[in-house]
Design a protein around this motif. Structure first.
Motif, PDB file in Angstrom:
ATOM      1  N   PRO A  65     -12.918 -25.693   6.192  1.00  0.00           N
ATOM      2  CA  PRO A  65     -12.384 -25.729   4.834  1.00  0.00           C
ATOM      3  C   PRO A  65     -11.801 -24.360   4.479  1.00  0.00           C
ATOM      4  N   TYR A  66     -10.841 -24.356   3.563  1.00  0.00           N
ATOM      5  CA  TYR A  66     -10.285 -23.096   3.091  1.00  0.00           C
ATOM      6  C   TYR A  66     -11.206 -22.486   2.051  1.00  0.00           C
ATOM      7  N   ALA A  67     -11.122 -21.170   1.914  1.00  0.00           N
ATOM      8  CA  ALA A  67     -11.951 -20.468   0.940  1.00  0.00           C
ATOM      9  C   ALA A  67     -11.185 -19.263   0.412  1.00  0.00           C
ATOM     10  N   ASN A  68     -11.439 -18.912  -0.842  1.00  0.00           N
ATOM     11  CA  ASN A  68     -10.910 -17.667  -1.402  1.00  0.00           C
ATOM     12  C   ASN A  68     -11.887 -16.560  -1.013  1.00  0.00           C
ATOM     13  N   ALA A  69     -11.888 -16.209   0.254  1.00  0.00           N
ATOM     14  CA  ALA A  69     -12.910 -15.308   0.765  1.00  0.00           C
ATOM     15  C   ALA A  69     -12.349 -14.025   1.340  1.00  0.00           C
ATOM     16  N   ALA A  70     -11.068 -13.980   1.573  1.00  0.00           N
ATOM     17  CA  ALA A  70     -10.500 -12.863   2.320  1.00  0.00           C
ATOM     18  C   ALA A  70      -9.896 -11.815   1.393  1.00  0.00           C
ATOM     19  N   SER A  71      -9.652 -10.649   1.970  1.00  0.00           N
ATOM     20  CA  SER A  71      -8.893  -9.605   1.275  1.00  0.00           C
ATOM     21  C   SER A  71      -7.954  -8.958   2.285  1.00  0.00           C
ATOM     22  N   LEU A  72      -6.888  -8.402   1.773  1.00  0.00           N
ATOM     23  CA  LEU A  72      -5.871  -7.783   2.600  1.00  0.00           C
ATOM     24  C   LEU A  72      -5.489  -6.451   1.982  1.00  0.00           C
ATOM     25  N   GLU A  73      -5.432  -5.421   2.812  1.00  0.00           N
ATOM     26  CA  GLU A  73      -4.983  -4.105   2.364  1.00  0.00           C
ATOM     27  C   GLU A  73      -3.939  -3.606   3.342  1.00  0.00           C
ATOM     28  N   THR A  74      -2.850  -3.080   2.817  1.00  0.00           N
ATOM     29  CA  THR A  74      -1.826  -2.498   3.678  1.00  0.00           C
ATOM     30  C   THR A  74      -1.229  -1.282   2.988  1.00  0.00           C
ATOM     31  N   SER A  75      -0.809  -0.331   3.802  1.00  0.00           N
ATOM     32  CA  SER A  75      -0.216   0.889   3.276  1.00  0.00           C
ATOM     33  C   SER A  75       0.791   1.416   4.292  1.00  0.00           C
ATOM     34  N   GLY A  76       1.851   2.022   3.778  1.00  0.00           N
ATOM     35  CA  GLY A  76       2.854   2.573   4.673  1.00  0.00           C
ATOM     36  C   GLY A  76       3.958   3.257   3.902  1.00  0.00           C
ATOM     37  N   VAL A  77       4.986   3.634   4.650  1.00  0.00           N
ATOM     38  CA  VAL A  77       6.130   4.314   4.049  1.00  0.00           C
ATOM     39  C   VAL A  77       7.415   3.805   4.702  1.00  0.00           C
ATOM     40  N   ASP A  78       8.433   3.615   3.880  1.00  0.00           N
ATOM     41  CA  ASP A  78       9.776   3.256   4.337  1.00  0.00           C
ATOM     42  C   ASP A  78      10.690   4.427   3.997  1.00  0.00           C
ATOM     43  N   VAL A  79      11.487   4.875   4.950  1.00  0.00           N
ATOM     44  CA  VAL A  79      12.425   5.973   4.697  1.00  0.00           C
ATOM     45  C   VAL A  79      13.821   5.570   5.157  1.00  0.00           C
ATOM     46  N   SER A  80      14.829   6.160   4.507  1.00  0.00           N
ATOM     47  CA  SER A  80      16.205   5.936   4.950  1.00  0.00           C
ATOM     48  C   SER A  80      17.024   7.190   4.693  1.00  0.00           C
ATOM     49  N   LEU A  81      17.986   7.400   5.554  1.00  0.00           N
ATOM     50  CA  LEU A  81      18.914   8.524   5.459  1.00  0.00           C
ATOM     51  C   LEU A  81      20.306   7.958   5.703  1.00  0.00           C
ATOM     52  N   GLU A  82      21.225   8.254   4.779  1.00  0.00           N
ATOM     53  CA  GLU A  82      22.585   7.750   4.927  1.00  0.00           C
ATOM     54  C   GLU A  82      23.583   8.877   4.734  1.00  0.00           C
ATOM     55  N   ALA A  83      24.529   8.947   5.669  1.00  0.00           N
ATOM     56  CA  ALA A  83      25.620   9.925   5.582  1.00  0.00           C
ATOM     57  C   ALA A  83      26.940   9.155   5.600  1.00  0.00           C
ATOM     58  N   ARG A  84      27.818   9.483   4.652  1.00  0.00           N
ATOM     59  CA  ARG A  84      29.146   8.870   4.546  1.00  0.00           C
ATOM     60  C   ARG A  84      30.159  10.000   4.726  1.00  0.00           C
ATOM     61  N   ILE A  85      30.744  10.077   5.895  1.00  0.00           N
ATOM     62  CA  ILE A  85      31.569  11.235   6.269  1.00  0.00           C
ATOM     63  C   ILE A  85      33.038  10.816   6.366  1.00  0.00           C
ATOM     64  N   PRO A  86      33.911  11.378   5.504  1.00  0.00           N
ATOM     65  CA  PRO A  86      35.341  11.079   5.623  1.00  0.00           C
ATOM     66  C   PRO A  86      35.934  11.814   6.833  1.00  0.00           C
ATOM     67  N   LEU A  87      36.786  11.094   7.581  1.00  0.00           N
ATOM     68  CA  LEU A  87      37.415  11.665   8.781  1.00  0.00           C
ATOM     69  C   LEU A  87      38.929  11.452   8.686  1.00  0.00           C
TER      70      LEU A  87
END
Length: 178
Positions: free
Chosen positions: A85-107
Motif C-alpha cells: 500500500p502507499y503511505a505518506n511516509a517519505a521525505s526528500l531533500e535536495t540541494s545544489g547550484v546551477d550556474v551559467s556564463l554567456e558571452a555575446r561577441i560581435p565579430l
C-alpha cells in the motif's frame, strides 16, 4: 490509499552579474525539503525479510517472485517486486547550484555567442520512512523519477553559435559525471 498532503520548504538564492553588455553570469542555489511524500509501503524491507525467513508478510503486502531455478527447482525463489500500500511516509531533500556564463561577441558582420551551463547536486536524499536514508547523488537512481538518467553530481553543456547574416552554425558539448 494515501493522498498527497506533503509540505515543501524551498530556499533559493540567485546572483546575476552583467559586468558588460556582452558578458553575463548567473548562479542559482537551491535547497528543497519535501515531507509526507507518497511512497511505497515503509514495511517493504520487513516483507522481504519475512519471506526469506518463512514468516507471514505484513498486511496488504504481496510479492512477485522470479521463476524457479531449473537446476534447483525446490530452492527459495528471488523476490522481484514488493507490492504494498502507499503511505505518506517519505521525505526528500535536495540541494545544489546551477550556474551559467554567456558571452555575446560581435565579430564585424558576424556574432559569436558562447554559453556554458552547469549543475552540481550536493545531495539528493530520500527517506522512505523505514529508517534507511538513501543519497542518490552519483547513482543511476531513483530510476522512477529520473527515467534512467540518474542523479549525476555534475552535469554541464557548452554551446557556441556563430551567426553570419541569415545563417547560424551551432555546436554543443555535453558532460555528465558518472
Amino acid at each position: 490509499v494515501s493522498s498527497d498532503r506533503s509540505t515543501c520548504e524551498l530556499l533559493t538564492g540567485v546572483v546575476v552579474l552583467e559586468p558588460t553588455r556582452w558578458l553575463s553570469f548567473t548562479a542559482d542555489y537551491y535547497n528543497i525539503r519535501k515531507t509526507d511524500v507518497i511512497s511505497g509501503g515503509p514495511l517493504s524491507g520487513v516483507a522481504i525479510d519475512n519471506y526469506y525467513s518463512g514468516q507471514p508478510l505484513p498486511a496488504g503486502y504481496s510479492l512477485v517472485l522470479d521463476d524457479p531455478d531449473p537446476q534447483f527447482p525446490n530452492a527459495i525463489r528471488k523476490v522481484l517486486i514488493v507490492n504494498s500500500p502507499y503511505a505518506n511516509a517519505a521525505s526528500l531533500e535536495t540541494s545544489g547550484v546551477d550556474v551559467s556564463l554567456e558571452a555575446r561577441i560581435p565579430l564585424g558582420g558576424a556574432k559569436l555567442t558562447s554559453r556554458l551551463e552547469g549543475t552540481e547536486i550536493f545531495y539528493y536524499r530520500f527517506d522512505g520512512g523505514d529508517g534507511n536514508v538513501l543519497d542518490y547523488v552519483g547513482t543511476q537512481a531513483p530510476y522512477i523519477l529520473s527515467s534512467g538518467a540518474g542523479t549525476p553530481r555534475w552535469r554541464a553543456n557548452w554551446q557556441n553559435s556563430l551567426e553570419v547574416g541569415k545563417f547560424t552554425l551551432t555546436g554543443t558539448a555535453y558532460y555528465v559525471s558518472g
